[in-house]
Enzyme design. Structure first.
Site, PDB file in Angstrom:
ATOM      1  N   ASP A 252      -7.915  -6.734   1.183  1.00 18.96           N
ATOM      2  CA  ASP A 252      -6.851  -6.826   2.178  1.00 18.96           C
ATOM      3  C   ASP A 252      -7.439  -6.333   3.484  1.00 18.96           C
ATOM      4  OD1 ASP A 252      -6.644  -3.828   1.485  1.00 18.96           O
ATOM      5  OD2 ASP A 252      -5.438  -4.070   3.291  1.00 18.96           O
TER       6      ASP A 252
ATOM      7  N   ASP B 102       0.862  -1.181   0.000  1.00 21.27           N
ATOM      8  CA  ASP B 102       0.000   0.000   0.000  1.00 21.27           C
ATOM      9  C   ASP B 102       0.900   1.232   0.000  1.00 21.27           C
ATOM     10  OD1 ASP B 102      -2.239   1.549  -0.033  1.00 21.27           O
ATOM     11  OD2 ASP B 102      -2.911   1.050   1.987  1.00 21.27           O
TER      12      ASP B 102
END
Ligand SMILES: [Zn+2]
Length: 247
Positions: free
Chosen positions: A194, A21
């Site tokens: 996620d 990320d």
């Protein structure tokens, strides 16, 4: 250091897919400890108080050094609740930052995904999707959901947004989630998720099994030598709760 070690795959000796990320959400979760400007985000480390500036360019440098298979663009995640004006500003900045990320991202062995923002406003989600789709990313994250809004509101946003996203590219719902949200997401066309939830609840001794939640610290499991989930043959599910309940 990770770059020197040969990238994340070599560093972890994990040969499956890895996604990193951008830090957009992590910075958002720092709350009052960060300042957002057009240039980027300034924040203080919660570990040692040191000051840092994350710009889209800096984030791309870091993610390319880490070398995951998928890197996420640096975005601005609006909180919930938030007024429409703020959601518009965050969406517009996310588009400009996505352009800056794309400009400096050069690794051919790494896919850069854009992140759709727009809060819980369907017209803003549509606008964000249009702007990012025009940049032709190989995949798209749906960001800014699962930040405290009611689940039905999240499902409503997905109902409107996902049909606007290309079917031949991964549609990734970020930060989700619980077993029910995964199913509701898949029904609506989400391909990837996620979430910290499995590890967060595992830290406190709870796991998801085919039969629901199981808390290994409960006294009834102290001398229970069966696997945590007899219907699953993965490494984790073969752990005997009785043996780890004392940890
Ligand atoms: Zn398992």
């Amino acid at each position: 250091m990770v770059r020197e070690a040969g990238g994340l795959h070599k560093f972890m000796n994990w040969h499956g897919p890895i996604l990193t990320d951008s830090g957009g959400f992590q910075v958002f979760s720092l709350g009052p400890l960060r300042t957002i400007t057009e240039e980027g985000v300034t924040f203080r480390s919660h570990i040692d108080g040191s000051k840092h500036l994350f710009t889209p360019e800096k984030v791309m440098e870091i993610e390319q050094a880490l070398g995951a298979d998928i890197a996420m663009a640096f975005d601005e995640c609006a909180p919930y609740p938030c007024d429409k004006e703020y959601a518009i500003a965050a969406l517009e900045r996310t588009t400009r930052w996505a352009e800056r990320c794309k400009k400096v991202h050069s690794r051919k062995d790494q896919a850069l995904f854009g992140i759709i923002q727009g809060g819980v406003f369907n017209d803003l989600r549509e606008r964000s999707a249009k702007e990012l789709l025009a940049m032709d990313f190989p995949g798209y994250g749906i960001g800014g959901l699962s930040v405290g809004e009611p689940k039905d509101l999240m499902y409503d946003v997905l109902d409107h947004l996902i049909p606007l996203m290309p079917k031949d590219k991964p549609r990734y719902l970020m930060g989700v989630g619980s077993p029910d949200c995964l199913i509701e997401g898949v029904i609506r066309g989400v391909d990837m998720f996620d979430c910290v939830l499995p590890t967060r609840i595992a830290r406190n001794g709870t796991v998801f099994t085919h039969k629901g939640k199981l808390t290994v610290r409960n006294a009834e499991f102290a001398r229970d030598f069966r696997p945590m989930d007899e219907q699953c043959d993965c490494y984790a599910c073969q752990i005997i709760p009785g043996l780890i309940s004392g940890i």
